[in-house]
Design a protein around this motif. Sequence first.
Motif, short mmCIF file in Angstrom:
data_model
loop_
_atom_site.label_atom_id
_atom_site.label_comp_id
_atom_site.label_asym_id
_atom_site.label_seq_id
_atom_site.Cartn_x
_atom_site.Cartn_y
_atom_site.Cartn_z
N ASP A 47 39.45 5.47 -21.56
CA ASP A 47 38.07 5.43 -22.07
C ASP A 47 37.37 4.10 -21.80
O ASP A 47 36.20 3.93 -22.10
N TYR A 48 38.08 3.13 -21.18
CA TYR A 48 37.42 1.90 -20.74
C TYR A 48 36.80 2.06 -19.35
O TYR A 48 35.97 1.25 -18.94
N CYS A 49 37.22 3.07 -18.60
CA CYS A 49 36.76 3.26 -17.22
C CYS A 49 35.53 4.15 -17.18
O CYS A 49 35.57 5.30 -17.64
N ASP A 50 34.43 3.63 -16.62
CA ASP A 50 33.19 4.42 -16.55
C ASP A 50 33.12 5.31 -15.31
O ASP A 50 32.19 6.10 -15.16
N GLY A 51 34.10 5.20 -14.42
CA GLY A 51 34.14 6.05 -13.24
C GLY A 51 33.18 5.68 -12.14
O GLY A 51 33.03 6.43 -11.17
N LEU A 52 32.53 4.51 -12.22
CA LEU A 52 31.58 4.10 -11.19
C LEU A 52 32.27 3.44 -10.01
O LEU A 52 31.74 3.42 -8.90
N GLY A 53 33.43 2.87 -10.23
CA GLY A 53 34.25 2.38 -9.12
C GLY A 53 33.85 1.05 -8.51
O GLY A 53 34.03 0.85 -7.31
N ASP A 54 33.34 0.11 -9.32
CA ASP A 54 33.05 -1.22 -8.78
C ASP A 54 34.31 -1.90 -8.25
O ASP A 54 34.24 -2.80 -7.41
N CYS A 55 35.46 -1.47 -8.73
CA CYS A 55 36.72 -2.08 -8.32
C CYS A 55 37.17 -1.64 -6.93
O CYS A 55 37.94 -2.35 -6.28
N LEU A 56 36.72 -0.47 -6.47
CA LEU A 56 37.22 0.06 -5.20
C LEU A 56 36.97 -0.87 -4.01
O LEU A 56 37.91 -1.20 -3.28
N PRO A 57 35.72 -1.30 -3.78
CA PRO A 57 35.50 -2.16 -2.60
C PRO A 57 36.11 -3.54 -2.74
O PRO A 57 36.26 -4.25 -1.73
N ALA A 58 36.47 -3.95 -3.96
CA ALA A 58 37.06 -5.27 -4.16
C ALA A 58 38.52 -5.32 -3.74
O ALA A 58 39.06 -6.41 -3.50
N CYS A 59 39.17 -4.17 -3.64
CA CYS A 59 40.61 -4.14 -3.36
C CYS A 59 40.88 -4.29 -1.86
O CYS A 59 40.48 -3.43 -1.06
N PRO A 60 41.57 -5.36 -1.44
CA PRO A 60 41.85 -5.56 -0.01
C PRO A 60 42.95 -4.66 0.53
O PRO A 60 43.13 -4.55 1.73
N ARG A 61 43.69 -4.01 -0.36
CA ARG A 61 44.81 -3.17 0.07
C ARG A 61 44.49 -1.68 0.01
O ARG A 61 45.34 -0.85 0.27
N TYR B 181 34.29 8.10 -21.36
CA TYR B 181 33.99 6.67 -21.39
C TYR B 181 33.41 6.30 -22.75
O TYR B 181 32.51 6.95 -23.26
N ASP B 182 33.92 5.22 -23.33
CA ASP B 182 33.51 4.81 -24.67
C ASP B 182 32.91 3.40 -24.59
O ASP B 182 33.64 2.40 -24.59
N ASP B 183 31.59 3.34 -24.55
CA ASP B 183 30.92 2.06 -24.40
C ASP B 183 31.19 1.14 -25.59
O ASP B 183 31.37 -0.07 -25.42
N ALA B 184 31.24 1.71 -26.78
CA ALA B 184 31.48 0.90 -27.98
C ALA B 184 32.87 0.27 -27.94
O ALA B 184 33.06 -0.89 -28.31
N ALA B 185 33.86 1.04 -27.49
CA ALA B 185 35.22 0.51 -27.39
C ALA B 185 35.30 -0.61 -26.36
O ALA B 185 36.01 -1.60 -26.56
N VAL B 186 34.56 -0.45 -25.26
CA VAL B 186 34.54 -1.47 -24.22
C VAL B 186 33.96 -2.76 -24.77
O VAL B 186 34.49 -3.86 -24.57
N ARG B 187 32.84 -2.64 -25.48
CA ARG B 187 32.20 -3.84 -26.04
C ARG B 187 33.11 -4.52 -27.06
O ARG B 187 33.17 -5.75 -27.13
N ALA B 188 33.83 -3.72 -27.85
CA ALA B 188 34.74 -4.29 -28.84
C ALA B 188 35.88 -5.04 -28.14
O ALA B 188 36.28 -6.13 -28.58
N ARG B 189 36.40 -4.46 -27.04
CA ARG B 189 37.47 -5.13 -26.30
C ARG B 189 36.97 -6.43 -25.69
O ARG B 189 37.66 -7.46 -25.73
#
Length: 258
Positions: A41-55, A68-76
């Motif tokens: 529930d921390y993952c919003d599914g938009l995939g900003d991490c995909l292009p950052a991965c060199p492997r 996806y839980d926006d409130a939980a993300v903000r709390a974390r």
Amino acid sequence: MIRRIIKIDEDKCDGCGLCAEACHENAIAIVDGKATLIKDDYCDGLGDCLPACPREAIAFEEREAAPYDDAAVRARQEELRRQAERGDTERRADTAAPRRMPIGGCPGSRMRDILRDRGESAPAGGTAPAASAGSELAQWPVQIKLIPVDAACFDQAHLLIAADCTAFACGDFHRRFMKNRVTLIGCPKLDEGDYAEKLTEILRRNDIKSVMVVRMEVPCCGGMENAVKRALAASGKMIPWRVVVVTVDGRALEEQEV
């Protein structure tokens, strides 16, 4: 619910931490040297991490996952901020106490104290140390990003491609690795973009006799070796190459012919 969410291939992941830095939700952390999705529930599914991965270790998949839980993300994120503040306070109170690396940090950024046998550098009887060896640098610039792909120094050159930290970790770097080689350096973690395209052009346009890659043992430094490997394949040439891994305390592990 069935939704799009990231999937991390641990076999491909080298623990560089770039995906964790790219994730705005702090959904990814480096655990035991591998990128890990902390909670669905921390993952919003938009995939900003995909292009950052060199492997290319991260992909999308459709599966059953908590929404996806926006409130939980903000709390974390607030808790992570508080942890960082507490850590700063503790470090100021006791700078000598060892600290654990934050769970979301990169192993390549880990601070370490290196204990050495001072007898190696201070001979018995107070004998003065030997004179410093001369530089073996054969050309300038040395940064991969700056040197032209058709520089004259590449003609029939033996090429050294090194992660920039290696020269500071290895005391005899000039004598052992740079002598009679054209040296190129970079940092796969901090430099923007990918070295593979430029290295491909250097190999393709010039008569390179051999390639040596010198990298640190930390996982994020694997990006340097990976870029050279892809460049060699893309150049279409059969050029002998080898890899040397330098430990954080300055030992060069056995050279591996590739």
